[in-house]
Design a protein around this motif. Structure first.
Motif, PDB file in Angstrom:
ATOM      1  N   PHE A 191       0.804  -1.206  -0.062  1.00 19.43           N
ATOM      2  CA  PHE A 191       0.001  -0.131   0.056  1.00 19.43           C
ATOM      3  C   PHE A 191       0.977   1.116  -0.159  1.00 19.43           C
ATOM      4  O   PHE A 191       0.801   2.209  -0.839  1.00 19.43           O
ATOM      5  N   ALA A 192       1.850   1.408   0.942  1.00 24.56           N
ATOM      6  CA  ALA A 192       2.685   2.425   1.125  1.00 24.56           C
ATOM      7  C   ALA A 192       3.639   2.496  -0.234  1.00 24.56           C
ATOM      8  O   ALA A 192       4.068   3.720  -1.134  1.00 24.56           O
ATOM      9  N   TYR A 193       4.096   1.318  -0.896  1.00 26.91           N
ATOM     10  CA  TYR A 193       4.790   1.312  -2.085  1.00 26.91           C
ATOM     11  C   TYR A 193       4.527   1.925  -3.197  1.00 26.91           C
ATOM     12  O   TYR A 193       4.830   2.817  -3.879  1.00 26.91           O
ATOM     13  N   PHE A 194       3.172   1.396  -3.606  1.00 26.79           N
ATOM     14  CA  PHE A 194       2.654   1.865  -4.682  1.00 26.79           C
ATOM     15  C   PHE A 194       1.927   3.197  -4.485  1.00 26.79           C
ATOM     16  O   PHE A 194       1.985   4.077  -5.592  1.00 26.79           O
ATOM     17  N   LEU A 195       1.609   3.621  -3.339  1.00 23.93           N
ATOM     18  CA  LEU A 195       1.142   5.025  -3.241  1.00 23.93           C
ATOM     19  C   LEU A 195       2.452   5.952  -3.395  1.00 23.93           C
ATOM     20  O   LEU A 195       2.149   7.272  -4.298  1.00 23.93           O
ATOM     21  N   LEU A 196       3.626   5.561  -3.243  1.00 29.29           N
ATOM     22  CA  LEU A 196       4.803   6.421  -3.364  1.00 29.29           C
ATOM     23  C   LEU A 196       5.122   6.465  -4.912  1.00 29.29           C
ATOM     24  O   LEU A 196       5.552   7.383  -5.614  1.00 29.29           O
ATOM     25  N   GLN A 197       4.851   5.140  -5.501  1.00 29.20           N
ATOM     26  CA  GLN A 197       5.253   5.072  -7.142  1.00 29.20           C
ATOM     27  C   GLN A 197       4.296   6.045  -7.679  1.00 29.20           C
ATOM     28  O   GLN A 197       4.313   6.355  -9.050  1.00 29.20           O
ATOM     29  N   ILE A 198       2.873   6.176  -7.383  1.00 33.54           N
ATOM     30  CA  ILE A 198       1.690   6.629  -8.174  1.00 33.54           C
ATOM     31  C   ILE A 198       1.282   7.891  -7.701  1.00 33.54           C
ATOM     32  O   ILE A 198       1.519   8.562  -8.857  1.00 33.54           O
ATOM     33  N   ILE A 212       2.168  14.102 -18.664  1.00 35.53           N
ATOM     34  CA  ILE A 212       1.282  14.062 -17.526  1.00 35.53           C
ATOM     35  C   ILE A 212       0.958  12.534 -17.487  1.00 35.53           C
ATOM     36  O   ILE A 212       0.847  11.895 -16.206  1.00 35.53           O
ATOM     37  N   SER A 213       0.427  11.764 -18.347  1.00 27.93           N
ATOM     38  CA  SER A 213       0.229  10.232 -18.258  1.00 27.93           C
ATOM     39  C   SER A 213       1.589   9.596 -17.733  1.00 27.93           C
ATOM     40  O   SER A 213       1.493   8.482 -17.389  1.00 27.93           O
ATOM     41  N   ARG A 214       2.695  10.043 -18.549  1.00 24.39           N
ATOM     42  CA  ARG A 214       3.859   9.279 -18.342  1.00 24.39           C
ATOM     43  C   ARG A 214       4.735   9.639 -17.123  1.00 24.39           C
ATOM     44  O   ARG A 214       5.680   8.890 -16.717  1.00 24.39           O
ATOM     45  N   TYR A 215       4.140  10.609 -16.159  1.00 25.47           N
ATOM     46  CA  TYR A 215       4.996  10.783 -15.114  1.00 25.47           C
ATOM     47  C   TYR A 215       5.168   9.580 -14.139  1.00 25.47           C
ATOM     48  O   TYR A 215       4.317   8.851 -13.700  1.00 25.47           O
ATOM     49  N   THR A 216       6.425   9.623 -13.577  1.00 25.18           N
ATOM     50  CA  THR A 216       6.793   8.486 -12.506  1.00 25.18           C
ATOM     51  C   THR A 216       7.520   9.286 -11.430  1.00 25.18           C
ATOM     52  O   THR A 216       8.367  10.291 -11.903  1.00 25.18           O
ATOM     53  N   ARG A 217       7.155   8.932 -10.366  1.00 27.88           N
ATOM     54  CA  ARG A 217       8.088   9.387  -9.140  1.00 27.88           C
ATOM     55  C   ARG A 217       9.485   9.543  -9.165  1.00 27.88           C
ATOM     56  O   ARG A 217      10.123   8.565  -9.538  1.00 27.88           O
ATOM     57  N   GLN A 218      10.248  10.516  -9.024  1.00 24.80           N
ATOM     58  CA  GLN A 218      11.543  10.638  -9.155  1.00 24.80           C
ATOM     59  C   GLN A 218      12.228  11.181  -7.686  1.00 24.80           C
ATOM     60  O   GLN A 218      11.725  12.315  -7.397  1.00 24.80           O
ATOM     61  N   TRP A 266       9.786  14.511 -17.654  1.00 29.20           N
ATOM     62  CA  TRP A 266       8.757  14.752 -16.437  1.00 29.20           C
ATOM     63  C   TRP A 266       8.963  13.311 -15.476  1.00 29.20           C
ATOM     64  O   TRP A 266       8.301  12.304 -15.529  1.00 29.20           O
ATOM     65  N   GLY A 267      10.130  13.294 -14.887  1.00 28.51           N
ATOM     66  CA  GLY A 267      10.281  12.287 -13.935  1.00 28.51           C
ATOM     67  C   GLY A 267      10.944  10.822 -14.528  1.00 28.51           C
ATOM     68  O   GLY A 267      10.398   9.730 -14.209  1.00 28.51           O
ATOM     69  N   ILE A 268      11.558  10.909 -15.556  1.00 30.23           N
ATOM     70  CA  ILE A 268      12.279   9.842 -16.155  1.00 30.23           C
ATOM     71  C   ILE A 268      13.336   9.047 -14.944  1.00 30.23           C
ATOM     72  O   ILE A 268      14.143  10.063 -14.499  1.00 30.23           O
ATOM     73  N   PRO A 310       1.383  11.851  -7.224  1.00 28.51           N
ATOM     74  CA  PRO A 310       2.624  12.527  -7.379  1.00 28.51           C
ATOM     75  C   PRO A 310       2.522  13.718  -5.847  1.00 28.51           C
ATOM     76  O   PRO A 310       1.565  14.430  -5.857  1.00 28.51           O
ATOM     77  N   VAL A 311       3.391  13.610  -5.084  1.00 31.97           N
ATOM     78  CA  VAL A 311       3.453  14.474  -3.763  1.00 31.97           C
ATOM     79  C   VAL A 311       4.622  15.192  -3.942  1.00 31.97           C
ATOM     80  O   VAL A 311       4.898  16.101  -2.874  1.00 31.97           O
TER      81      VAL A 311
END
Length: 469
Positions: free
Chosen positions: A41-48, A75-81, A92-94, A50-51
């Motif tokens: 739960f914590a891991y996927f929230l961090l991955q998905i 926006i669709s491709r954004y991943t947490r960096q 955007w967050g490669i 955007p905070v």
């Protein structure tokens, strides 16, 4: 007697139904299941979710009144960096796998604290919420790429300079992209599969089918990136892990039913919405479909109709074609044709747009562009010269009044810019007289050649006809 038997049968059925119904009652989760869920739960929230401030800073830079395909794709491709990279300011967050490790450590700490303070026995509602978040994040990702293939944008038809580049002078990823570009029907099919899978994710009852399709499809994308040195390895694996998480929800029951051939009962948990919650749900879902399916699809089609985003859209003033260099004079010395001479031009290709490429015996520095980026400005589009070292590419400007031709180097910045006096002897002959930025004088005669290409001739003759080149 007959009546008595029927009664016994009815009672027996009722008893069995009551026993079966007891299976569907919510059970307490096992200890390891609760711990694993807290971590995921914590891991996927961090991955998905955007905070980080960078995401919202870039959102503020978007012109929302003129929202374009590139904006929605980013926006669709954004991943947490988390771990900074040299390209972090451009994309955007490669990110890299190092980000996953940092997020996994954070999720482990969160799960440990959560386990210490929370003694609940089940997390069915939170599990439902997490699956919804993962479903829609995965849907955005595959639909965004799907439309780039449905309207063949991602891998366009090879440019004329590319058709005059030897196979061995192309990078592995450029060969892969070109192979897809010469088969637009197959590219459209791949895009249709991705969009279909994304739409199936929007219905809870078809999530397993969608995640299975994505796992097979994106698994091939991941392997292709590994095999052909692509730049989407991390992102494709990111989508795979989301699909695996969704797939796991039904996988044990399907394994029990199909492999063990034992009864497998569906999960009976269902979220009970209030009227207000149901209305909000429909509103959000409708907004999602409109933005990332209808509006995004319309933008992709519009870009396709305009000519795509990989090649410049401006039309070049010179006639497109392949030109042999019949005469070449360098600093007053005439140099004969040679495949190995680093100074002597062998041939020149002029594209439909204002790009000119020159073949010499010298290999240029490699320019790699194997990460999907939608450039809106012509000057930033680099697909034509990325992944090749055999030709030197220039963006040219022609002043028809002064007959001045200026060539600005593109792929190899070590090469000097060029400035020529342009003269057209006839419809097929061009002479160039001038100097480069280092002061060397050049005199070049270009003769246009009617060159045939297998791809074009195959289109004219058909697949089963005999070709003569």
């Amino acid at each position: 007697m007959m009546h008595w038997n029927k009664t016994l049968v009815i009672k027996d059925i009722i008893n069995k139904l009551m026993i079966d119904n007891s299976i569907y009652e919510q059970r307490d989760w096992k200890g390891y299941e609760r711990i694993l869920f807290r971590f995921l739960f914590a891991y996927f929230l961090l991955q998905i979710v955007p905070v980080d401030w960078k995401f919202y800073e870039r959102l503020s830079q978007i012109n929302w009144l003129q929202l374009g395909l590139a904006d929605l794709f980013n926006i669709s491709r954004y991943t947490r960096q988390i771990v900074e990279t040299p390209t972090s300011a451009d994309f955007w967050g490669i990110h890299t796998f190092a980000d996953w490790g940092v997020m996994a450590v954070i999720a482990f700490i969160v799960a440990a604290v959560w386990s210490f303070v929370d003694k609940r026995k089940e997390y069915d509602r939170l599990y439902y919420i997490l699956r919804v978040i993962v479903r829609y994040r995965l849907a955005i990702g595959v639909i965004a790429y799907g439309f780039l293939k449905l309207f063949p944008l991602q891998s366009p038809y090879p440019a004329l300079s590319t058709l005059n580049t030897n196979y061995g002078d192309l990078s592995a990823w450029k060969i892969f992209s070109l192979s897809l570009g010469i088969a637009p029907s197959f590219e459209v099919f791949l895009g249709s599969v991705e969009i279909l899978a994304g739409l199936l994710l929007l219905n809870r009852k078809t999530v397993f089918l969608a995640s299975f399709i994505i796992l097979c499809f994106t698994g091939n994308v991941f392997l292709s990136n590994l095999a052909y040195e692509g730049g989407e390895t991390v992102y494709s694996l990111y989508l795979i892990q989301l699909a695996l998480f969704l797939l796991w929800y039904d996988a044990p029951r399907l394994f029990t039913l199909l492999s063990l051939e034992k009864p497998a009962h569906p999960n009976k948990f269902k979220w009970v919405y209030t009227k207000r919650q149901y209305q909000v749900r429909l509103l959000l879902k409708g907004l999602f479909v409109f933005t990332f399916v209808i509006f995004y699809g319309a933008k992709a089609y519009s870009v396709y109709r305009q000519g795509g985003y990989q090649y410049p859209l401006a039309k070049g003033p010179l006639q497109e074609g392949f030109y042999e260099v019949t005469h070449f004079v360098y600093n007053g010395d005439s140099i004969a044709f040679s495949n190995s001479n680093r100074l002597r031009w062998q041939n020149v290709v002029i594209e439909k747009w204002p790009t000119l490429s020159i073949k010499t015996g010298k290999y240029s520095a490699s320019h790699s562009s194997n990460v999907e980026i939608i450039h809106t400005a012509d000057t930033a589009r680099d697909y034509e010269y990325s992944g090749t070292t055999a030709r030197q590419y220039y963006r040219y400007q022609l002043d028809t009044n002064t007959h001045k031709l200026v060539l600005k180097t593109l792929n190899d910045k070590r090469e000097p810019d060029l400035s020529f006096t342009f003269n057209r002897r006839d419809d097929r002959t061009i002479t160039l007289t001038g100097r480069n930025t280092t002061g060397d004088s050049l005199y070049v005669v270009l003769q246009q050649v009617d060159k045939k290409y297998l791809l074009e001739e195959a289109k004219k003759a058909g697949r089963r006809s005999r070709l003569v080149l």
